[in-house]
Design a protein around this motif. Structure first.
Motif, PDB file in Angstrom:
ATOM      1  N   TYR A  63       0.845  -1.194   0.000  1.00 41.00           N
ATOM      2  CA  TYR A  63       0.000   0.000   0.000  1.00 41.00           C
ATOM      3  C   TYR A  63       0.886   1.252   0.000  1.00 41.00           C
ATOM      4  CZ  TYR A  63      -3.870  -3.016   1.502  1.00 41.00           C
ATOM      5  OH  TYR A  63      -4.832  -3.989   1.592  1.00 41.00           O
ATOM      6  N   SER A  64       0.385   2.307  -0.638  1.00 39.30           N
ATOM      7  CA  SER A  64       1.172   3.545  -0.677  1.00 39.30           C
ATOM      8  C   SER A  64       1.122   4.284   0.650  1.00 39.30           C
ATOM      9  CB  SER A  64       0.662   4.452  -1.804  1.00 39.30           C
ATOM     10  OG  SER A  64      -0.724   4.732  -1.623  1.00 39.30           O
ATOM     11  N   ALA A  65      -0.063   4.543   1.161  1.00 38.11           N
ATOM     12  CA  ALA A  65      -0.204   5.302   2.408  1.00 38.11           C
ATOM     13  C   ALA A  65      -1.588   5.034   2.965  1.00 38.11           C
ATOM     14  CB  ALA A  65       0.002   6.800   2.171  1.00 38.11           C
ATOM     15  N   GLY A  66      -1.680   4.388   4.098  1.00 35.77           N
ATOM     16  CA  GLY A  66      -2.968   4.035   4.669  1.00 35.77           C
ATOM     17  C   GLY A  66      -3.802   5.255   5.036  1.00 35.77           C
ATOM     18  N   GLY A  67      -5.101   5.134   4.855  1.00 38.47           N
ATOM     19  CA  GLY A  67      -6.018   6.172   5.283  1.00 38.47           C
ATOM     20  C   GLY A  67      -6.198   7.324   4.330  1.00 38.47           C
ATOM     21  N   VAL A  68      -5.639   7.228   3.125  1.00 37.69           N
ATOM     22  CA  VAL A  68      -5.769   8.337   2.179  1.00 37.69           C
ATOM     23  C   VAL A  68      -7.192   8.414   1.630  1.00 37.69           C
ATOM     24  CG1 VAL A  68      -4.973   9.197  -0.053  1.00 37.69           C
ATOM     25  CG2 VAL A  68      -3.337   8.289   1.594  1.00 37.69           C
ATOM     26  N   GLY A  69      -7.826   7.282   1.405  1.00 44.70           N
ATOM     27  CA  GLY A  69      -9.190   7.288   0.870  1.00 44.70           C
ATOM     28  C   GLY A  69      -9.378   6.198  -0.153  1.00 44.70           C
ATOM     29  N   ALA A  70     -10.626   5.902  -0.474  1.00 51.12           N
ATOM     30  CA  ALA A  70     -10.949   4.767  -1.326  1.00 51.12           C
ATOM     31  C   ALA A  70     -10.312   4.858  -2.705  1.00 51.12           C
ATOM     32  CB  ALA A  70     -12.462   4.642  -1.466  1.00 51.12           C
ATOM     33  N   ILE A  71     -10.196   6.071  -3.261  1.00 47.00           N
ATOM     34  CA  ILE A  71      -9.583   6.180  -4.586  1.00 47.00           C
ATOM     35  C   ILE A  71      -8.243   6.895  -4.507  1.00 47.00           C
ATOM     36  CG2 ILE A  71     -11.787   6.149  -5.802  1.00 47.00           C
ATOM     37  CD1 ILE A  71     -11.549   9.174  -6.123  1.00 47.00           C
ATOM     38  N   GLY A  72      -7.744   7.106  -3.282  1.00 46.83           N
ATOM     39  CA  GLY A  72      -6.459   7.776  -3.153  1.00 46.83           C
ATOM     40  C   GLY A  72      -5.316   6.828  -2.886  1.00 46.83           C
ATOM     41  N   GLU A  73      -5.612   5.565  -2.578  1.00 52.38           N
ATOM     42  CA  GLU A  73      -4.568   4.593  -2.294  1.00 52.38           C
ATOM     43  C   GLU A  73      -4.017   4.006  -3.587  1.00 52.38           C
ATOM     44  OE1 GLU A  73      -2.220   3.536   0.108  1.00 52.38           O
ATOM     45  OE2 GLU A  73      -3.946   3.181   1.391  1.00 52.38           O
ATOM     46  N   THR A  74      -2.716   3.798  -3.631  1.00 53.84           N
ATOM     47  CA  THR A  74      -2.091   3.114  -4.753  1.00 53.84           C
ATOM     48  C   THR A  74      -1.498   1.817  -4.226  1.00 53.84           C
ATOM     49  OG1 THR A  74      -1.543   5.227  -5.803  1.00 53.84           O
ATOM     50  CG2 THR A  74      -0.388   3.271  -6.589  1.00 53.84           C
ATOM     51  N   VAL A  75      -1.939   0.692  -4.766  1.00 52.32           N
ATOM     52  CA  VAL A  75      -1.490  -0.617  -4.305  1.00 52.32           C
ATOM     53  C   VAL A  75      -0.722  -1.290  -5.433  1.00 52.32           C
ATOM     54  CG1 VAL A  75      -2.179  -2.776  -3.211  1.00 52.32           C
ATOM     55  CG2 VAL A  75      -3.599  -0.740  -2.922  1.00 52.32           C
ATOM     56  N   ALA A  76       0.446  -1.841  -5.102  1.00 54.72           N
ATOM     57  CA  ALA A  76       1.279  -2.538  -6.080  1.00 54.72           C
ATOM     58  C   ALA A  76       1.458  -3.986  -5.654  1.00 54.72           C
ATOM     59  CB  ALA A  76       2.641  -1.854  -6.191  1.00 54.72           C
ATOM     60  N   LEU A  77       1.343  -4.894  -6.609  1.00 50.36           N
ATOM     61  CA  LEU A  77       1.475  -6.323  -6.357  1.00 50.36           C
ATOM     62  C   LEU A  77       2.485  -6.921  -7.320  1.00 50.36           C
ATOM     63  CD1 LEU A  77       0.315  -9.113  -5.163  1.00 50.36           C
ATOM     64  CD2 LEU A  77      -1.159  -9.105  -7.171  1.00 50.36           C
ATOM     65  N   GLY A  78       3.324  -7.836  -6.817  1.00 45.50           N
ATOM     66  CA  GLY A  78       4.254  -8.573  -7.668  1.00 45.50           C
ATOM     67  C   GLY A  78       4.217 -10.049  -7.327  1.00 45.50           C
ATOM     68  N   ALA A  79       4.172 -10.901  -8.348  1.00 45.57           N
ATOM     69  CA  ALA A  79       4.111 -12.347  -8.141  1.00 45.57           C
ATOM     70  C   ALA A  79       4.731 -13.040  -9.345  1.00 45.57           C
ATOM     71  CB  ALA A  79       2.662 -12.804  -7.954  1.00 45.57           C
ATOM     72  N   ASP A  80       5.260 -14.265  -9.139  1.00 47.72           N
ATOM     73  CA  ASP A  80       5.955 -14.933 -10.245  1.00 47.72           C
ATOM     74  C   ASP A  80       5.774 -16.439 -10.224  1.00 47.72           C
ATOM     75  OD1 ASP A  80       7.722 -16.178  -8.474  1.00 47.72           O
ATOM     76  OD2 ASP A  80       9.297 -14.716  -8.731  1.00 47.72           O
ATOM     77  N   THR A  81       6.295 -17.070 -11.281  1.00 53.49           N
ATOM     78  CA  THR A  81       6.359 -18.520 -11.406  1.00 53.49           C
ATOM     79  C   THR A  81       7.378 -18.829 -12.495  1.00 53.49           C
ATOM     80  OG1 THR A  81       5.048 -20.546 -11.689  1.00 53.49           O
ATOM     81  CG2 THR A  81       4.576 -18.738 -13.185  1.00 53.49           C
ATOM     82  N   ILE A  82       7.718 -20.095 -12.637  1.00 56.04           N
ATOM     83  CA  ILE A  82       8.548 -20.536 -13.761  1.00 56.04           C
ATOM     84  C   ILE A  82       7.618 -21.016 -14.874  1.00 56.04           C
ATOM     85  CG2 ILE A  82      10.163 -22.311 -14.560  1.00 56.04           C
ATOM     86  CD1 ILE A  82      11.569 -20.172 -13.070  1.00 56.04           C
ATOM     87  N   PHE A  83       7.806 -20.473 -16.081  1.00 59.58           N
ATOM     88  CA  PHE A  83       6.991 -20.869 -17.228  1.00 59.58           C
ATOM     89  C   PHE A  83       7.849 -21.776 -18.100  1.00 59.58           C
ATOM     90  CE2 PHE A  83       4.857 -20.219 -21.357  1.00 59.58           C
ATOM     91  CZ  PHE A  83       3.560 -20.507 -20.984  1.00 59.58           C
TER      92      PHE A  83
END
Length: 296
Positions: free
Chosen positions: A220-240
């Motif tokens: 999360y970017s910064a908690g409590g900013v608001g429903a459309i003010g938060e920026t969330v980044a996700l990273g995940a991987d596997t071997i293909f």
């Protein structure tokens, strides 16, 4: 007399029925045993469903550092370098910015792809570099948008990546207000690539990764900013393991006011050892006599 005849008739009928029952019992006893019907062994209706097979994380992944905040235009997002990084490791950075603007990476970083959403104020940039022997403690990514808003980012470290030409394939797309964050299918040319999904959303909730990718960060970017003010980044991987189309990967957000999904495939490092050479051991050295060297 009538009473005696009546009794005798009753006894005679009873004897005949008894004989019939005995015959039926003998026939039933001679029949082979029949297995119980299959439904007798079925689990109860409320038993839990079988779990799907677990996804396999890319063993090349080492660790990750994340950072976020609520920054003014012209400020930098400072992200630490993972502590276990050594020279020759592959570093990949994800910057998710709740704005339409520009992301300027530090010197030495190569751009993989940047998507600035066409209708929603969110963008995602992906960058890579080779770790050096004098790798700094962190890197600063300059953000310019003309506004004050949230940002979330990560630097992940991988090992055994082909640093001469690391990016086998990549693709990205923007998504609207749907809670499904789709990363498009890409075509790989090398087997056993490291397939990484990068997802960012303008939202105040977390992201659930695709079922076949192992999550490494959900920041999360910064908690409590608001429903459309938060920026969330996700990273995940596997071997293909295959060569060709990877298929799309879809993460799911709790809510969305715009999102971006990327897939990136990294080439594994090629072996430089002689382990692939074939050797023949002769038990009888005399068998080599008279053979030219090319036929050993």
């Amino acid at each position: 007399m009538f009473g005696r005849l009546s009794v005798n008739s009753h006894i005679g009928r009873y004897g005949r029925w008894r004989a019939v029952f005995l015959v039926i019992a003998m026939v039933v006893a001679s029949l082979p045993l029949v297995a119980a019907p299959a439904f007798a062994k079925r689990p109860p209706k409320d038993s839990p469903p079988e779990e799907p097979p677990a996804a396999t994380a890319a063993p090349n992944f080492k660790s990750v550092e994340t950072a976020g905040g609520y920054l003014s235009s012209g400020s930098s997002l400072d992200i630490s370098v993972p502590a276990d990084v050594v020279a020759g490791d592959f570093l990949i950075a994800q910057i998710a910015y709740n704005a339409n603007g520009t992301i300027t990476p530090p010197d030495g970083w190569n751009t993989i792809d940047v998507i600035d959403h066409s209708s929603k104020p969110i963008m995602q940039g992906l960058y890579w570099r080779e770790a050096t022997a004098d790798e700094p403690a962190g890197h600063a990514f300059l953000l310019t948008s003309g506004k004050y808003d949230t940002v979330s980012g990560a630097i992940a470290a991988y090992t055994n990546v082909d640093l001469a030409d690391p990016i086998d394939a990549f693709g990205g797309q923007e998504n609207g207000t749907s809670t499904s964050i789709v990363a498009p299918s890409i075509n790989t040319s090398v087997s056993n690539t490291i397939l990484i999904g990068f997802f960012s959303v303008r939202d105040n909730g977390s992201i659930t990764p695709p079922s076949d990718l192992i999550e490494h960060w959900n920041h999360y970017s910064a908690g409590g900013v608001g429903a459309i003010g938060e920026t969330v980044a996700l990273g995940a991987d596997t071997i293909f393991a295959e060569i060709g189309g990877t298929g799309t990967r879809t993460a799911v957000a709790e809510g969305s006011d715009g999102s971006i999904g990327h897939l990136v495939a990294l080439k594994p490092a090629t072996s430089t050892s002689d382990s692939d050479e074939t050797y023949v051991q002769w038990e009888d050295a005399a068998a080599l006599q008279g053979l030219p060297p090319g036929q050993y």
